[in-house]
Write an enzyme that holds these catalytic residues in place. Structure first.
Site, PDB file in Angstrom:
ATOM      1  N   ASP A   1      -5.572   9.538  -1.141  1.00 18.12           N
ATOM      2  CA  ASP A   1      -5.264   9.106   0.223  1.00 18.12           C
ATOM      3  C   ASP A   1      -3.980   8.291   0.245  1.00 18.12           C
ATOM      4  O   ASP A   1      -3.962   7.121  -0.138  1.00 18.12           O
ATOM      5  CB  ASP A   1      -6.423   8.277   0.780  1.00 18.12           C
ATOM      6  CG  ASP A   1      -6.147   7.794   2.201  1.00 18.12           C
ATOM      7  OD1 ASP A   1      -5.294   8.401   2.882  1.00 18.12           O
ATOM      8  OD2 ASP A   1      -6.794   6.817   2.623  1.00 18.12           O
TER       9      ASP A   1
ATOM     10  N   LYS B   1       0.357   4.003   3.355  1.00 14.69           N
ATOM     11  CA  LYS B   1      -0.074   2.791   2.670  1.00 14.69           C
ATOM     12  C   LYS B   1       1.093   2.236   1.843  1.00 14.69           C
ATOM     13  O   LYS B   1       1.908   2.999   1.339  1.00 14.69           O
ATOM     14  CB  LYS B   1      -1.234   3.092   1.722  1.00 14.69           C
ATOM     15  CG  LYS B   1      -2.525   3.547   2.363  1.00 14.69           C
ATOM     16  CD  LYS B   1      -3.560   3.866   1.290  1.00 14.69           C
ATOM     17  CE  LYS B   1      -4.850   4.403   1.873  1.00 14.69           C
ATOM     18  NZ  LYS B   1      -5.613   3.360   2.579  1.00 14.69           N
TER      19      LYS B   1
ATOM     20  N   ARG C   1     -13.278   9.418   8.196  1.00 16.11           N
ATOM     21  CA  ARG C   1     -14.247   9.651   9.265  1.00 16.11           C
ATOM     22  C   ARG C   1     -14.043  11.011   9.920  1.00 16.11           C
ATOM     23  O   ARG C   1     -14.995  11.601  10.446  1.00 16.11           O
ATOM     24  CB  ARG C   1     -14.158   8.521  10.291  1.00 16.11           C
ATOM     25  CG  ARG C   1     -12.846   8.441  11.060  1.00 16.11           C
ATOM     26  CD  ARG C   1     -12.627   7.106  11.733  1.00 16.11           C
ATOM     27  NE  ARG C   1     -12.397   6.050  10.757  1.00 16.11           N
ATOM     28  CZ  ARG C   1     -12.277   4.760  11.086  1.00 16.11           C
ATOM     29  NH1 ARG C   1     -12.346   4.390  12.360  1.00 16.11           N
ATOM     30  NH2 ARG C   1     -12.069   3.859  10.157  1.00 16.11           N
TER      31      ARG C   1
END
Length: 518
Positions: free
Chosen positions: A288, A295, A369
């Site tokens: 991720d 990030k 999600r």
């Protein structure tokens, strides 16, 4: 506790990593290089220590800082009939605590590895409060076996031969007041092997552990388990098959990577009549980057571990099958990478889930999600009695509960009670968080049915509320393992990296009685 499994661990674990665990009521003979571990409480009798080990050892202990408090250790070496034996005294709390039992055995095995001992004697014959017989005794053997096996764990696949330290420990003698706990040893070794499998998957570098690698791992599991006579099967859906099912949220996350997505569906059916159908879903984002909500470097370093939910359910599937649980178990993983490219999904995009709900993207780093949403919709169509998802979902959960506690969210009181009871038996720590309906206001969108994130405050809760929109009316529970699934330093039975949480609790749940609606 589940049935005793009458097979050796060699059936499912590399033989060079297998421990021979024997329970005995007689003191084992001293052999050269052996390690004897004796747990002591703060109120132990010093005179008894002197009678057993001699006046010199008693005096040395009294002159040391060792006070038999939890975490205290005192080590020495003694000669017995010409053989040198290593001895470790360990301060321990009540051994009725599952976490304390696992840690005692884990620390004993670690010390055996440190001193190069091939044989470990775990002295439990004087342990106060330790169930020696009766229905609770096998659980003692289960927990100690877990700790012993995990005490030998190391992820050394990418170390050169000079950097590896071969495991020395081969045999363990658990010296107790009864051999009854031995009935749980094989069970505990199977649980530990599943935890180790989950750790290996999490610790693997992202260039190795891709969606395809997870699918291949599932395939190898099924081949091995089928050869043992278990009723297991596997279905892996590729991009086009997922598209045909309308999995727009899942595929939206996956589209930024050259690695193809893989939707994994594993099924286990017990030999007898199934008590119920249980669906376990694991977040499988194998790396991720955050997507366009990129990030920073420090936040990306551990993101190979963003698939720890997938690792947990895949490993638990293997363990549950070998433990021959009485439930039909379905495991789902929507595996993908979340990367930045000209194909990646963008802020402001609208994705459509397979139930027709539309989601406006206001944070591409809230991708887990989205993958879980389509997996939950798929799972609901299997008509499970209970559906549980496991995900390294939110940093907000770590802010709320710290790095060692998983957050549990559900409106199903029976499911929560069963899960928390399993957590207490396993020694893994969980805490319930609410699903406040009024926070759903944060997920409203002006151009779609909902947004994928709310405000910063209560971020773990709004993540759970987002997922609740996709359970399709099924009994459901969400477990956010963002904290305990990843360990920055060693503690308890956990080594740095992937911890394998909550594999032990999943297997405790499946080996127990799950309340149903029937």
């Amino acid at each position: 506790m589940g049935p005793r499994v009458k097979r050796t661990l060699a059936d499912h674990k590399d033989e060079d990593r297998m421990l021979d665990i024997d329970w005995t009521t007689e003191e084992p003979a001293v052999t050269a290089g052996q390690l004897l571990v004796t747990p002591l409480r703060a109120d132990h009798d010093p005179e008894a220590l002197g009678q057993r080990f001699g006046a010199a050892a008693k005096q040395a202990v009294e002159q040391s800082p060792f006070a038999a408090k939890p975490g205290d250790t005192f080590t020495f070496t003694r000669e017995v009939d010409g053989a040198m034996q290593h001895v470790m005294l360990v301060g321990t709390p009540s051994l009725t605590d599952p976490a304390a039992l696992r840690q005692l055995a884990h620390d004993a095995a670690r010390e055996a590895q440190r001193v190069g001992a091939k044989h470990l004697v775990l002295d439990l014959h004087g342990a106060e409060g330790l169930p020696a017989e009766g229905d609770d005794a096998p659980q003692v053997g289960n927990l100690l076996a877990q700790g012993l096996e995990l005490g030998t764990y190391a992820y050394d696949r990418f170390l050169s031969e000079s950097g590896r330290r071969p495991a020395s420990l081969r045999a363990v003698s658990a010296w107790g007041r009864s051999a009854a706990p031995g009935d749980g040893s094989t069970h505990g070794q199977i649980v530990a092997a599943a935890v180790a499998r989950a750790r290996d998957l999490g610790n693997g570098p992202p260039g190795l552990v891709t969606p395809t690698f997870l699918a291949t791992t599932a395939e190898q599991m099924v081949e091995s388990l089928s050869a043992e006579g278990h009723d297991v099967s596997l279905k892996v859906l590729d991009h086009d098959e997922c598209k045909a099912l309308g999995m727009g949220c899942y595929l939206g996350v996956a589209q930024g990577s050259d690695e193809p997505p893989r939707f994994i569906h594993l099924t286990y059916r017990p030999k007898g009549t199934s008590k119920a159908r249980i669906c376990l879903i694991g977040k499988g984002v194998t790396f991720d980057s955050g997507g366009y909500s990129l990030k920073p470097t420090d936040g990306m370093l551990d993101m190979k571990l963003d698939m720890c939910g997938a690792a947990a359910v895949l490993a638990a599937f293997e363990g549950a099958t070998r433990l021959q649980v009485a439930y039909e178990v379905h495991v789902l993983v929507a595996a993908a990478e979340n990367l930045v490219s000209g194909k990646a999904y963008k802020l402001g995009d609208v994705l459509t889930a397979s139930n027709g709900k539309t989601v406006e993207i206001n944070n591409t780093d809230a991708e887990g999600r989205l993958t879980l949403a389509d997996a939950m919709i798929y799972g609901s169509k299997l008509e499970p009695e209970l559906m549980i998802d496991f995900a390294t979902l939110t940093g907000a959960c770590i802010v709320a509960l710290g790095p060692r506690i998983a957050g549990v969210m559900t409106n199903d009181e029976a499911a929560h009670a069963d899960w928390m009871a399993a957590s207490e038996r396993s020694g893994e720590t969980m805490w319930r968080l609410p699903l406040p309906e009024n926070l759903k206001e944060q997920l409203k969108s002006k151009i779609a049915d909902m947004r994928n994130t709310g405000e910063r405050w209560g971020g773990a809760l709004t993540a759970g509320l987002f997922l609740s929109e996709f359970n399709e009316g099924r009994r459901w529970m969400h477990v956010d393992i963002a904290g305990p699934a990843m360990a920055s330093k060693a503690y308890g039975v956990t080594t740095p990296g992937g911890s394998g949480v909550p594999v032990a609790t999943i297997l405790e749940l499946l080996c127990g009685e799950i309340q149903t609606t029937e």
